[in-house]
Design a protein around this motif. Structure first.
Motif, PDB file in Angstrom:
ATOM      1  N   THR A  97     -30.557   9.040  -6.885  1.00 23.07           N
ATOM      2  CA  THR A  97     -32.167   8.453  -6.898  1.00 23.07           C
ATOM      3  C   THR A  97     -32.649   8.267  -8.066  1.00 23.07           C
ATOM      4  OG1 THR A  97     -32.644   9.586  -4.698  1.00 23.07           O
ATOM      5  CG2 THR A  97     -34.582   9.264  -5.864  1.00 23.07           C
ATOM      6  N   LEU A  98     -33.169   7.228  -8.786  1.00 23.93           N
ATOM      7  CA  LEU A  98     -33.519   7.054  -9.777  1.00 23.93           C
ATOM      8  C   LEU A  98     -35.087   6.876 -10.039  1.00 23.93           C
ATOM      9  CD1 LEU A  98     -31.189   3.850 -11.075  1.00 23.93           C
ATOM     10  CD2 LEU A  98     -30.925   6.534 -11.272  1.00 23.93           C
ATOM     11  N   VAL A  99     -35.604   6.578  -8.894  1.00 21.33           N
ATOM     12  CA  VAL A  99     -37.230   6.642  -8.837  1.00 21.33           C
ATOM     13  C   VAL A  99     -37.383   7.290  -7.557  1.00 21.33           C
ATOM     14  CG1 VAL A  99     -39.310   5.266  -8.626  1.00 21.33           C
ATOM     15  CG2 VAL A  99     -37.418   4.450  -9.880  1.00 21.33           C
ATOM     16  N   GLY A 100     -38.028   8.420  -7.510  1.00 19.63           N
ATOM     17  CA  GLY A 100     -38.575   9.162  -6.439  1.00 19.63           C
ATOM     18  C   GLY A 100     -39.154   8.648  -5.192  1.00 19.63           C
ATOM     19  N   GLY A 101     -40.168   7.942  -5.584  1.00 22.22           N
ATOM     20  CA  GLY A 101     -41.198   7.228  -4.480  1.00 22.22           C
ATOM     21  C   GLY A 101     -42.289   6.638  -5.466  1.00 22.22           C
ATOM     22  N   HIS A 102     -43.218   6.121  -4.606  1.00 23.75           N
ATOM     23  CA  HIS A 102     -44.350   5.550  -5.390  1.00 23.75           C
ATOM     24  C   HIS A 102     -45.128   6.307  -6.377  1.00 23.75           C
ATOM     25  CE1 HIS A 102     -43.998   1.979  -2.942  1.00 23.75           C
ATOM     26  NE2 HIS A 102     -44.097   2.359  -1.697  1.00 23.75           N
ATOM     27  N   GLU A 103     -45.321   7.478  -6.067  1.00 24.79           N
ATOM     28  CA  GLU A 103     -45.983   8.380  -6.924  1.00 24.79           C
ATOM     29  C   GLU A 103     -44.972   8.929  -8.400  1.00 24.79           C
ATOM     30  OE1 GLU A 103     -48.677   7.883  -4.849  1.00 24.79           O
ATOM     31  OE2 GLU A 103     -48.942   9.189  -6.535  1.00 24.79           O
ATOM     32  N   ASP A 104     -43.931   8.563  -8.197  1.00 23.77           N
ATOM     33  CA  ASP A 104     -43.078   8.908  -9.487  1.00 23.77           C
ATOM     34  C   ASP A 104     -43.198   7.968 -10.513  1.00 23.77           C
ATOM     35  OD1 ASP A 104     -40.820   9.378 -11.075  1.00 23.77           O
ATOM     36  OD2 ASP A 104     -39.621   9.619  -9.578  1.00 23.77           O
ATOM     37  N   PRO A 105     -43.715   8.558 -11.738  1.00 18.71           N
ATOM     38  CA  PRO A 105     -43.873   7.753 -12.979  1.00 18.71           C
ATOM     39  C   PRO A 105     -42.740   7.092 -13.362  1.00 18.71           C
ATOM     40  CG  PRO A 105     -43.684  10.189 -13.493  1.00 18.71           C
ATOM     41  CD  PRO A 105     -43.715  10.121 -11.982  1.00 18.71           C
ATOM     42  N   ARG A 106     -41.578   7.281 -12.907  1.00 12.14           N
ATOM     43  CA  ARG A 106     -40.281   6.591 -13.202  1.00 12.14           C
ATOM     44  C   ARG A 106     -40.414   4.887 -12.535  1.00 12.14           C
ATOM     45  NH1 ARG A 106     -35.584  10.460 -11.642  1.00 12.14           N
ATOM     46  NH2 ARG A 106     -36.801  10.696  -9.803  1.00 12.14           N
ATOM     47  N   GLY A 107     -41.031   4.878 -11.602  1.00 14.03           N
ATOM     48  CA  GLY A 107     -41.245   3.587 -11.079  1.00 14.03           C
ATOM     49  C   GLY A 107     -41.973   2.830 -12.301  1.00 14.03           C
ATOM     50  N   GLU A 108     -43.226   3.254 -12.645  1.00 20.22           N
ATOM     51  CA  GLU A 108     -43.777   2.519 -13.830  1.00 20.22           C
ATOM     52  C   GLU A 108     -42.904   2.465 -15.122  1.00 20.22           C
ATOM     53  OE1 GLU A 108     -47.678   4.545 -13.823  1.00 20.22           O
ATOM     54  OE2 GLU A 108     -47.857   3.254 -15.807  1.00 20.22           O
ATOM     55  N   LEU A 109     -41.966   3.490 -15.331  1.00 20.62           N
ATOM     56  CA  LEU A 109     -41.137   3.220 -16.514  1.00 20.62           C
ATOM     57  C   LEU A 109     -40.327   2.065 -16.222  1.00 20.62           C
ATOM     58  CD1 LEU A 109     -39.988   4.185 -19.132  1.00 20.62           C
ATOM     59  CD2 LEU A 109     -38.628   5.837 -17.755  1.00 20.62           C
ATOM     60  N   LEU A 110     -39.811   1.986 -15.000  1.00 18.37           N
ATOM     61  CA  LEU A 110     -38.823   0.720 -14.549  1.00 18.37           C
ATOM     62  C   LEU A 110     -39.650  -0.539 -15.116  1.00 18.37           C
ATOM     63  CD1 LEU A 110     -35.845   0.277 -13.796  1.00 18.37           C
ATOM     64  CD2 LEU A 110     -36.850   0.450 -11.533  1.00 18.37           C
ATOM     65  N   ALA A 111     -40.612  -0.574 -14.449  1.00 18.10           N
ATOM     66  CA  ALA A 111     -41.651  -1.898 -14.599  1.00 18.10           C
ATOM     67  C   ALA A 111     -41.704  -2.173 -16.205  1.00 18.10           C
ATOM     68  CB  ALA A 111     -42.821  -1.619 -14.038  1.00 18.10           C
ATOM     69  N   GLU A 112     -42.076  -0.962 -16.880  1.00 14.27           N
ATOM     70  CA  GLU A 112     -42.199  -1.319 -18.440  1.00 14.27           C
ATOM     71  C   GLU A 112     -40.752  -1.716 -18.950  1.00 14.27           C
ATOM     72  OE1 GLU A 112     -43.860   2.016 -20.227  1.00 14.27           O
ATOM     73  OE2 GLU A 112     -45.678   2.153 -18.970  1.00 14.27           O
ATOM     74  N   MET A 113     -39.751  -1.129 -18.644  1.00 11.76           N
ATOM     75  CA  MET A 113     -38.338  -1.536 -19.074  1.00 11.76           C
ATOM     76  C   MET A 113     -38.008  -3.079 -18.815  1.00 11.76           C
ATOM     77  SD  MET A 113     -36.406   2.163 -18.056  1.00 11.76           S
ATOM     78  CE  MET A 113     -34.748   1.297 -18.525  1.00 11.76           C
ATOM     79  N   ARG A 114     -38.458  -3.497 -17.746  1.00 17.71           N
ATOM     80  CA  ARG A 114     -38.316  -4.790 -16.997  1.00 17.71           C
ATOM     81  C   ARG A 114     -39.003  -5.891 -18.272  1.00 17.71           C
ATOM     82  NH1 ARG A 114     -37.015  -6.872 -12.799  1.00 17.71           N
ATOM     83  NH2 ARG A 114     -37.620  -5.018 -11.564  1.00 17.71           N
ATOM     84  N   SER A 115     -40.403  -5.237 -18.514  1.00 15.80           N
ATOM     85  CA  SER A 115     -41.082  -6.264 -19.605  1.00 15.80           C
ATOM     86  C   SER A 115     -40.583  -6.073 -20.792  1.00 15.80           C
ATOM     87  CB  SER A 115     -42.430  -5.987 -19.511  1.00 15.80           C
ATOM     88  OG  SER A 115     -42.736  -4.906 -19.455  1.00 15.80           O
ATOM     89  N   MET A 116     -40.022  -5.063 -21.169  1.00 13.41           N
ATOM     90  CA  MET A 116     -39.433  -4.800 -22.774  1.00 13.41           C
ATOM     91  C   MET A 116     -38.306  -5.556 -22.789  1.00 13.41           C
ATOM     92  SD  MET A 116     -40.090  -0.925 -23.834  1.00 13.41           S
ATOM     93  CE  MET A 116     -38.790  -0.083 -22.405  1.00 13.41           C
ATOM     94  N   GLY A 117     -37.581  -5.913 -21.491  1.00 16.17           N
ATOM     95  CA  GLY A 117     -36.293  -6.599 -21.602  1.00 16.17           C
ATOM     96  C   GLY A 117     -34.758  -5.779 -21.460  1.00 16.17           C
ATOM     97  N   CYS A 118     -35.041  -4.392 -21.129  1.00 10.44           N
ATOM     98  CA  CYS A 118     -34.001  -3.720 -20.774  1.00 10.44           C
ATOM     99  C   CYS A 118     -33.036  -4.567 -19.709  1.00 10.44           C
ATOM    100  CB  CYS A 118     -34.315  -2.465 -20.299  1.00 10.44           C
ATOM    101  SG  CYS A 118     -35.318  -1.460 -21.304  1.00 10.44           S
ATOM    102  N   ARG A 119     -31.473  -3.935 -19.907  1.00  5.03           N
ATOM    103  CA  ARG A 119     -30.809  -4.499 -18.779  1.00  5.03           C
ATOM    104  C   ARG A 119     -30.881  -3.819 -17.597  1.00  5.03           C
ATOM    105  NH1 ARG A 119     -26.363  -7.998 -19.736  1.00  5.03           N
ATOM    106  NH2 ARG A 119     -27.558  -8.522 -21.771  1.00  5.03           N
TER     107      ARG A 119
END
Lengths: 633, 358
Positions: B55-77
């Motif tokens: 499980t990389l993101v636990g759910g809507h409340e998990d800050p990792r979801g937001e982290l993933l979105a930021e990673m997308r805009s930064m250009g992570c693979r």
């Protein structure tokens, strides 16, 4: 509180240690025959891993894989699932030496096999490390793990590959490892030695991998695979599409001089690698040393999968220091700019001297302990899988109270393999060749299912639905042969022109098609064109090819069958278990010692033991007869 | 002994050590920024691999979801890889689960096809500095030279696996540790401390109708990583040998035939002590040496990947390659993560506050 299928008090029927090519076949066979089976492996991410060639099959080996398929094993099917290129080898030579060779996508091979394991009833898998075998009164009772857990078992199959006491050797570096990056099994070989098993030491080397973006493919020969690729398994569906090409280049004098210049750094030369290496898959250092007048050696450049950039350099096995490997690679045409992804390396490991096994692959010393694969001193995925299959079958049969399943040398390459290991032992890693099989004209790639599927069915491993497909093939072949025998070919001008073109004598009168087909130059399509009809309904190209072989080689096949019959008496004369050779008069001391050690099951097996002469066999035969007569009175 | 002179040692702008999510992202980022990059790993087969919670993101409340979105805009693979076929799935509650094997293979394929990027199997055993460059040595006497280095060594530094009472050297079960490199770094004044982690057991998929405690697995989501027969035993981390774990599982589920495919085990290993890296993930002791992932205290796959990406970009910049600037908002999750990594006294760190253990 032990590791068992449930808390109901039952224990595992079969525990298989090792999830490589032998282990997977063992586990599947035992489970499919109804035994509660456990596959124990160091890593569930490395099931059916191919540490070396990304390929299955080849001369001698392909025959093994076909036989595994015929009996109900998995290697043929799994190879087809992961196949990225297929070739039929030796098509210009006789049918006795034809074999299939498949390039495979390694990751897909692993994934597919794991999928099959997970979907198999009666089979559990466990990630863990075996520290020792548990023996009581010369019978195996289970396996102990590194963490102290115990797994009781009725039978155990050890299929540990190169992990026993493994050491990697590259140049001057030597360190414990089962494979690169993986720790060896150190406790288990100690346990085996303590149980009275004798171990030997072998070494094997694997080839460097390079980056596919850095080769000069234009300077190499491209091999796209067969135009009409075959399948290993009789039971595979679908056709192989989008084959991935391989490349071929050759070392040259420049490559060889680079090697020679640095030979003093090879661990083979320095002696820092102990253990015999494989004669038939020698490292490039060894080839240059042993064959100084060869001006080139082939290097096959093989993709390791569809989606990876790694290319395997078959023909450049080495344990030379890495920087020398790079020099050698860069001195090979087409590879001047190749970037190394994985260096080649040698691995030394313990194996169990295989003359301590019965033909069933059970150890003589410890009842219900079976060994399969590289642990018996073999090399190759196919050799391992063949042994794994037989060990799995026999572990299951032992649990069921049935006699062991043993294939004779005249029945299968698998029979040749096991008989060679057990009767003659090994002094270097054993690799299968067609020349090892004296009956190779009968043991062909094309008739593996005809020979062995009935046996696979009888032991309950090959499902009825698959056996039915084999029976259908045999009927179609029979029909076709009958048709060829009863159909006359007329001496038309077109036919005679064709015959003349092929350098064959013209027909003056009508002849049975079967008779005409005996001519080496004539093929079945020539005849069909002439007659203007197609062959009876269900004869596909494989059946047609088989009918040709049966007809063309009928004389040789008959002679080989007669030879087998003549030897039947020897092969069928059983030697009672526990027969002691020590008091045998008229037999040399050496022969007596060897006979005592091997405990051959038949006179035939006795005759193959090194140090046992035909005269010794005659004496033994007389003893057995006298003893038999005495008991009858 | 090696016979080659310094002139023949291959020279790269950036060398990345480790190819887990931290190393893989670092290598791709550096190469993508134009640096001639070499990624070295002790195992090509475990590129991008993640041994723990799928499980990389636990759910809507998990800050990792937001982290993933930021990673997308930064250009992570990672974000586009997660969208490739069959790699990951998201449910209605926002839970993102990845097939770890496929994700690893996707990272491997990305690395192997990236321009400017070489990928090679080697166990790095030493790091020295010489004339403004780094010189890395391997267990097979190979040498590599770099303008800047990223080390993303995961759980491997002087690591030990504990299974029941048995101890064996290893970064994960069945894999050897990395010992010499960390010693080499310690000799350069870099400080480490030891932490541990436990992996949960993997359990055999229950037959239809069966369930496990804590099993809130909605239909349609893939089971653990391999999409085969294993479930990740959330919250079932335990000590003890395999026998004991199996016995306890059968008792607690009431299922006499319950089965553990991979028993729980613990790994103890070195990570950087606090204040060993700055906000750029650069070592405070050695310039142009960067760290990422578990080594800087990250707790999960996304955090490792995010720090890896930034370390790779910064390394490329430090090596003199013109790197695209990556502006990070002060209020972003990534920024919060970097501050935790650089300033926090405790190890490990995580953005999941109040977080349970990793």
């Amino acid at each position: 509180m032990t590791i068992a299928p449930s808390t109901d008090g039952d224990i595992f029927d079969v525990v298989v240690v090792g999830g490589g090519h032998a282990g997977c076949e063992s586990a599947l066979a035992a489970a499919r025959m109804g035994c509660s089976t456990l596959l124990l492996t160091l890593s569930l991410e490395k099931i059916a891993l191919m540490p070396c060639n990304p390929a299955v099959g080849g001369i001698g080996k392909g025959q093994l894989t076909r036989e595994i398929d015929a009996l109900g094993g998995e290697q043929g099917l799994n190879t087809d699932r992961a196949c990225i290129q297929m070739k039929l080898l030796n098509t210009s030579r006789g049918p006795a030496v034809r074999a299939l060779r498949a390039q495979t996508d390694k990751k897909l091979y692993e994934d597919s096999m794991k999928r099959v394991l997970c979907a198999t009833e009666n089979l559990r898998i466990l990630e863990g490390s075996a520290a020792g075998i548990i023996v009581s009164r010369e019978t195996i009772t289970g396996v102990e793990l590194d963490d102290g857990s115990r797994i009781p078992a009725k039978t155990v199959i050890l299929a540990c590959g190169t992990f026993l006491g493994g050491k990697i050797v590259v140049g001057e570096r030597r360190f414990p490892a089962g494979r690169m990056g993986e720790p060896p099994a150190t406790a288990l070989p100690v346990s085996l030695a303590e149980s009275g098993l004798e171990l030997g030491r072998f070494q094997s080397a694997t080839h460097p991998r390079i980056d596919s973006r850095t080769i000069d493919a234009d300077r190499m020969v491209i091999d796209p695979g067969d135009e009409h690729p075959s399948r290993f398994s009789r039971f595979s569906q679908g056709v192989l599409r989008n084959q991935v090409p391989c490349f071929l280049t050759y070392t040259n004098e420049r490559t060889h001089s680079v090697i020679r210049e640095h030979l003093h750094l090879s661990p083979i030369k320095t002696g820092s690698v102990s253990g015999k290496g494989p004669r038939y898959c020698p490292s490039i250092d060894r080839k240059v040393m042993n064959f100084p007048d060869r001006d080139r050696h082939p290097v096959f450049v093989e993709p390791e999968g569809r989606h990876t950039g790694e290319l395997y350099l078959q023909g450049l096995t080495t344990s030379l220091p890495v920087w020398v490997q790079e020099l050698v690679i860069h001195a090979t045409p087409g590879l001047e700019k190749a970037k190394l992804m994985r260096p080649g390396y040698a691995v030394e490991y313990d194996y169990v001297i295989p003359d301590q096994l019965r033909l069933s692959l059970e150890t003589k010393r410890i009842a219900n302990l079976f060994l399969a694969g590289q642990i018996n001193g073999t090399s190759g995925y196919e050799e391992a899988a063949a042994q794994g299959l037989i060990a799995g079958i026999n572990a299951a049969r032992s649990v069921m109270g049935r006699e062991p399943f043993v294939l004779g040398r005249e029945q299968a390459y698998i029979g040749v393999l096991i008989d060679d290991l057990v009767t003659k032992g090994v002094d270097e890693p054993y690799r299968m060749f067609t020349s090892r099989a004296e009956h190779r004209l009968l043991l062909r790639h094309d008739n593996a299912h005809a020979r062995l599927s009935p046996l696979g069915r009888n032991i309950g491993l090959l499902p009825q639905s698959r056996y039915a497909m084999v029976q259908e093939d045999e009927r179609a072949l029979e029909d076709l042969l009958q048709w060829l025998k009863s159909t006359t070919v007329s001496p038309t001008p077109e036919l005679n022109k064709l015959l003349e073109k092929k350098g064959s004598a013209p027909l003056t009168e009508g002849q049975a098609a079967a008779q005409l087909l005996k001519r080496p130059e004539v093929c079945i399509n020539d005849i069909l064109k002439n007659i203007g009809v197609s062959a009876p309904g269900n004869a596909g190209p494989d059946i047609m090819a088989r009918s040709e072989i049966e007809l063309k080689y009928a004389g040789y096949i008959d002679r080989q069958r007669q030879a087998i019959e003549r030897n039947r008496r020897l092969e069928d004369t059983r030697i009672p278990p526990g027969f002691t050779y020590l008091d045998l008069e008229g037999v040399s001391r050496e022969a007596r010692d060897r006979l005592e050690r091997i405990q051959p099951a038949t006179l035939g097996q006795a005759s193959r033991i090194s140090g046992v002469t035909p005269a010794d066999v005659s004496v033994l035969s007389l003893y057995l007869k006298e003893r038999h007569d005495a008991m009858a009175d | 002994m090696t016979g080659d002179s310094e002139n023949s040692i291959p020279c790269h702008d950036v060398v990345v050590v480790g190819a887990g999510p931290g190393g893989a992202e670092a290598a791709l980022a550096a190469a993508g920024a134009g640096a001639r990059t070499l990624c070295l790993t002790m195992s090509l087969d475990t590129a991008g691999y993640h041994p723990a919670n799928p499980t990389l993101v636990g759910g809507h409340e998990d800050p990792r979801g937001e982290l993933l979105a930021e990673m997308r805009s930064m250009g992570c693979r990672l974000p586009p890889l997660l969208e490739s076929d069959g790699v990951a799935a998201v449910n209605e509650q926002g839970r993102l689960v990845a097939d770890r094997r496929r994700l690893g293979l996707a990272y491997k394929a990305a690395i192997e096809s990236a321009d400017n990027l070489e990928f090679r199997q080697a166990l790095v055993t030493s790091l020295e500095t010489h004339s403004g460059k780094f010189l890395l040595g391997s267990s097979l006497d190979e040498s590599f030279s770099a303008g800047a280095v990223v080390i993303a060594g995961g759980t491997f530094f002087q690591a030990e696996v504990a299974e029941g009472d048995a101890r064996s050297p290893g970064g994960r079960r069945g894999e050897i540790p990395s010992v010499s490199l960390s010693k080499s770094l310690q000799n350069k004044g870099i400080l480490f401390e030891r932490i541990g982690a436990a992996t949960a057991p993997r359990l055999l998929m229950p037959p239809p109708g069966g369930s496990f405690p804590g099993d809130d697995w909605p239909d349609g989501l893939p089971p653990d990583g391999d999409q085969l027969c294993e479930l990740y035993g959330f919250g079932l981390e335990q000590s003890g040998d395999a026998e004991r774990q199996l016995s306890r599982l059968r008792q607690s589920t009431g299922d006499p035939a319950a089965w553990i495919t991979r028993p729980s085990y613990a790994v103890s290993h070195l990570v950087l002590a606090s204040r060993q890296v700055n906000l750029r993930l650069e070592s405070t002791a050695l310039p142009r040496l960067f760290f990422a992932g578990r080594l800087v205290g990250c707790c999960n796959y996304l955090e490792s990947a995010a720090t890896g990406f930034l370390a790779g970009l910064n390394a490329a910049h430090a090596a003199g390659t013109a790197a695209p600037t990556c502006l990070i908002d002060d209020k972003s999750i990534v920024s919060h993560l970097l501050r935790l990594v650089a300033d926090s006294e405790s190890r490990p760190v995580t953005i999941r506050v109040p977080g349970p253990g990793c």
